[in-house]
Design an enzyme around this catalytic site. Structure first.
Site, PDB file in Angstrom:
ATOM      1  CB  SER A  49      41.683  38.003  33.779  1.00  0.00           C
ATOM      2  OG  SER A  49      42.487  37.313  34.715  1.00  0.00           O
TER       3      SER A  49
ATOM      4  CE  LYS B  19      42.013  29.919  40.081  1.00  0.00           C
ATOM      5  NZ  LYS B  19      42.467  28.942  39.085  1.00  0.00           N
TER       6      LYS B  19
END
Lengths: 297, 162
Positions: free
Chosen positions: A239, A84
């Site tokens: 997550s 990212k």
């Protein structure tokens, strides 16, 4: 390169995303997690320092990961590795290209570096994936050179409702666009704040010109199967795997549910005995400034 | 094709691009590997990119524990043309002189074609081969709309049906 070849064409960039269709891309923070993801059948991993749930709870400015961490993950697995960069942070993207990652995610999960402009992705040889909450946003990202789109969802919550809203919005807007006549598409382009040629292409083909994954809040096999049934080309799990009680079992179960998304018996069996899901935060309980999906424009 | 029931219903199989590591893991995790191996012993199979790796007899750069379908007597090297940064579009030339533009994405290279018939080359190197009922190609014919490899495969399927 040898003669009669052209590298990094738009087709080659979006082509890799085509190869990931039907698969699961997992967030990992170290080599051990990357290997668990690969063993579970993930088609790619997203290398980052903190999963979104931790970025959310720890707060502060979230930035591109340390190159050593990304290199460590690249060395550990043979599947593609994504990483990212902050929205608008073209130097972070240049660094990721120099590290030879396979895909760059210009991500709202990190703190934006530019509140007006996104990265000019045409300048890069590495393909980009970008988040979108609606069709206009998706088309603006494609105009800037994105070779893959994902819904934003609300990362790090385990609440899939935002991802649902984004995918329903994008597909609903595509269906509405397809029903409009050619002479109505000029106004559609104005409303979507996207180039006319691209709007016309989407209207006539009834789909985005690039692969569309779903991301943000996917925590269970059922979440993943629901996204696939709604028409997603694949799923990002942030997550949801490594913040759960049993990451090994949950990773494999989410892959299985994504593959057999239309078979409720398989999804039911994949849902058994996974231990605790990530704790989760309801998006409606998040004060507005902490909603990641509102970053980007 | 996701289950052994699906496999039993088809006459030929195309294993497309994707991640060879992932496809191999899922073939094992979903109990498909024994039936797919059996299928590939007699019925027509076309493997492109990741599919080529899976049907190769020998693969350089595969994971140590990676299970392959095998059967095609070639030695291939995974990602030999490089990672995504080195992915490219280029022309391949078939044995009959047909030339087509195709995509090589994190593509494998055929290092040794053994007893295979070479169907196509790129810069004089073999990129598509055939051996008995199996065909393999390093490239993606489908992304650029190329059709020549598909035609060759359809002929192979028709031979097997007659």
């Amino acid at each position: 390169m040898t003669n009669n070849t052209t590298e990094s064409t738009p087709l080659v960039k979006s082509g890799l995303a085509e190869m990931l269709k039907g698969g699961v891309i997992m967030d990992v923070v170290n080599a051990e997690q990357a290997i668990i993801a690969q063993d579970a059948g993930a088609v790619a991993v997203m290398a980052l320092e903190r999963v979104p749930a931790d970025i959310r709870s720890q707060g502060g400015v979230a930035r591109m990961s340390d190159p050593d961490l990304i290199d460590g993950i690249r060395a550990a697995v043979s599947i593609p590795v994504m990483a990212k960069a902050r929205i608008g942070h073209f130097v972070e993207a240049q660094i990721l290209q120099s590290l030879k990652v396979d895909y760059i995610d210009e991500s709202e999960v990190l703190s934006p570096a530019d509140y007006i402009n996104h990265i000019d992705k045409w300048k890069f040889d590495i393909p980009f994936v970008c988040g979108a909450t609606n069709l206009g946003e998706a088309l603006r990202r494609i105009t800037e050179g994105a070779a893959m789109i994902r819904s934003k969802g609300e990362a790090g919550t385990g609440d899939v409702s935002e991802a649902t809203k984004h995918i329903r919005t994008i597909f609903g807007e595509i269906r509405a666009l397809s029903s409009r006549s050619d002479d109505e598409l000029f106004v559609a382009a104005k409303e979507l704040q996207a180039p006319y040629a691209l709007v016309k292409q989407v209207a006539r083909e009834g789909k985005l010109p690039v692969v569309m994954f779903v991301a943000g809040g996917v925590a269970t096999p059922a979440d993943a199967a629901m996204m696939m049934q709604m028409g997603a080309d694949g799923v990002f799990v942030g997550s949801g795997v490594f913040k759960s009680g049993n990451p090994v079992a949950r990773a494999a179960a989410i892959v299985k549910a994504t593959t057999f998304f239309n078979d409720a018996d398989v999804v039911a069996n994949a849902s058994r005995g996974l231990g605790e899901a990530m704790v989760g935060i309801n998006v409606s309980d998040l004060p507005a400034p902490h909603r990641l999906s509102e970053r980007g424009w | 094709m996701k289950t052994n029931l699906d496999l039993a219903a088809v006459d030929a199989l195309i294993i497309p691009g994707g991640e060879s590591t992932t496809i191999s893991k899922l073939l094992v995790n979903f109990d498909l590997m024994p039936q797919v191996r059996k299928f590939a012993k007699t019925k027509p199979v076309l493997g492109t990119c990741a599919g080529l790796i899976l049907i190769s007899d020998e693969v350089i750069g595969a994971l140590p524990d990676q299970e392959l379908i095998s059967g095609l007597p070639v030695k291939t090297e995974r990602n030999a043309y490089g990672g995504q940064l080195n992915s490219f579009e280029g022309s391949v030339v078939f044995a009959d002189g047909t030339s087509e533009n195709v995509a090589f994405i994190r593509a494998p290279k055929i290092l040794e074609a053994g007893n295979c018939e070479v169907l196509a080359t790129h810069n004089q190197e073999p990129v598509a081969v055939k051996f008995e009922n199996l065909m393999g190609a390093s490239f993606h014919p489908e992304l650029t709309g190329a059709t020549h490899l598909h035609k060759l495969f359809i002929s192979l399927v028709e031979e097997h049906q007659s």
